[in-house]
Write an enzyme that holds these catalytic residues in place. Structure first.
Site, PDB file in Angstrom:
ATOM      1  CB  SER A  74       5.851  -5.071   6.858  1.00  0.00           C
ATOM      2  OG  SER A  74       5.214  -5.487   5.668  1.00  0.00           O
ATOM      3  N   PRO A 110       0.890  -3.022   1.007  1.00  0.00           N
ATOM      4  CG  PRO A 110       3.058  -2.306   0.422  1.00  0.00           C
ATOM      5  CD  PRO A 110       2.071  -2.327   1.567  1.00  0.00           C
ATOM      6  N   GLY A 111       1.641  -5.608   0.457  1.00  0.00           N
ATOM      7  CA  GLY A 111       1.848  -7.047   0.250  1.00  0.00           C
ATOM      8  C   GLY A 111       3.090  -7.631   0.892  1.00  0.00           C
ATOM      9  N   GLY A 112       3.637  -6.955   1.901  1.00  0.00           N
ATOM     10  CA  GLY A 112       4.850  -7.461   2.563  1.00  0.00           C
ATOM     11  C   GLY A 112       4.670  -8.851   3.154  1.00  0.00           C
ATOM     12  CG  ASP A 123     -13.423  -3.339   7.806  1.00  0.00           C
ATOM     13  OD1 ASP A 123     -12.354  -3.821   8.213  1.00  0.00           O
ATOM     14  OD2 ASP A 123     -14.165  -2.643   8.523  1.00  0.00           O
ATOM     15  CE  LYS A 149       0.463  -2.828  13.762  1.00  0.00           C
ATOM     16  NZ  LYS A 149       1.715  -3.165  13.092  1.00  0.00           N
TER      17      LYS A 149
END
Length: 359
Positions: free
Chosen positions: A186, A220-222, A258, A304
């Site tokens: 990503s 995860p940090g893209g 959140d 999205k």
């Protein structure tokens, strides 16, 4: 002719139809499912040029490239593909002298099989075009670009686009390499967004080392990777785990909360980025809130798209977001694009042009 992602021809067609109508140019889009392109047939001569000049390419969401078609060749002879093209273009008085040649295909597996031929064909075609005076003798980025798009062997569309109102990239696709140390693919979405939305000469100022950013839905940090790579500090907001390689940089703070509830404790954030799998209307409203409250100066986020009614959803979400910002007297510049690395989503960039007093 417009290039788009395969499967998004309908959205691209809806958009060109709307933009043409706004310019009082009438015609209809020819759409072939999963072809990766749309041809808009104008009813009047000269109207294709009017669209190529009059439509702001950067305002198109689903089109990767746009050019005015001067001629279509459905069955070029395999022993001489150059002569028929030269003969036809020489007869067109209004065809501009071009400074660059791109021989391309739509972005589909079938069409891309022709790319090897396109590469081989480019040099002899360019020489022939220059010999006929259809192109300048040297590449000139300030002159129109001559496009030849092969959709099948011997079948091509020939036309031109205007500099500053087209994609600078071959096939409308930036060529980016996946960094081996990035935690997810990503990362290329955000890198492409920087290329598309922010002029290169402004990178040093707007993507500067030492800035603070916030990444909502970070793990995860893209996307965080792109900010860290530019020596920024990042608040990573996600209940999931971040990649160890990013944690070890000392440039990130991980907040396990959140994304819709996080609030920065200081007003020193320049960038808010967000790639959360959420309803697009909800994400768009959240980004509007961040900018209104003065929590960030620039935002890049993904919306999205639903399975059906994608174009309508995009129009509605963007309209609601613009209305929200305008009603709250926020001055802004908004761009939206269906990037090459996007799939069922589009990417939005908003730059705040006014300093907002904290609410």
């Amino acid at each position: 002719m417009l290039y788009c992602r395969s499967g998004f021809e309908k959205e691209c067609a809806g958009e060109i139809q709307d933009k043409a109508t706004q310019l009082e140019v009438y015609g209809f889009p020819r759409v072939k499912k999963n072809s990766g392109y749309v041809v808009f047939e104008c009813y009047q001569d000269g109207d294709a040029d009017k669209l190529a000049k009059g439509i702001d390419f950067s305002a198109l969401i689903f089109a990767r490239q746009m050019f005015a078609v001067a001629a279509e060749f459905e069955a070029l002879p395999s022993d001489d593909r150059i002569s028929p093209i030269l003969a036809e273009l020489s007869e067109i008085e209004a065809f501009p002298r071009c400074g660059d040649l791109r021989i391309e295909t739509p972005d589909t597996n079938e069409a891309k099989e022709l790319l090897k031929f396109c590469r081989k064909f480019t040099v002899p075609m360019r020489q022939a075009m220059r010999g006929k005076g259809l192109m300048w003798n040297k590449d000139n980025a300030k002159k129109p670009v001559l496009h030849i798009c092969f959709v099948a062997p011997g079948h091509c569309y020939v036309g031109y686009s205007y500099p500053g109102n087209n994609s600078q990239f071959f096939m409308g696709i930036p060529r980016l390499k996946f960094p081996a140390d990035a935690p997810s693919r990503s990362t290329l979405k955000l890198e492409e967004a920087f290329h598309v939305f922010i002029p290169r000469e402004e990178w040093d100022e707007r993507l500067a080392p030492g800035m603070w950013g916030v990444d909502l839905g970070a793990c995860p940090g893209g996307w965080t990777y792109q900010l860290v790579k530019r020596s920024m500090f990042v608040h990573c907001v996600d209940n999931g785990m971040m990649a160890d390689s990013l944690m070890e940089t000392g440039q990130i703070k991980h907040h396990m909360v959140d994304g819709f509830k996080f609030e920065p404790d200081r007003k020193n954030v320049t960038w808010i980025v967000c790639d959360m799998v959420e309803k697009p209307a909800r994400v768009a409203h959240l980004m509007g809130q961040w900018l209104l409250k003065g929590w960030a100066k620039e935002a890049i986020f993904n919306l999205k798209l639903p399975m059906k009614g994608r174009y309508d959803e995009v129009l509605q979400d963007l309209e609601n977001l613009k209305t929200f910002l305008i009603e709250n007297k926020v001055k802004f510049k908004l761009q939206a694009k269906h990037l090459y690395h996007d799939r069922e989503e589009i990417t939005i960039h908003i730059q705040c042009l006014s300093n907002i007093s904290p609410h």
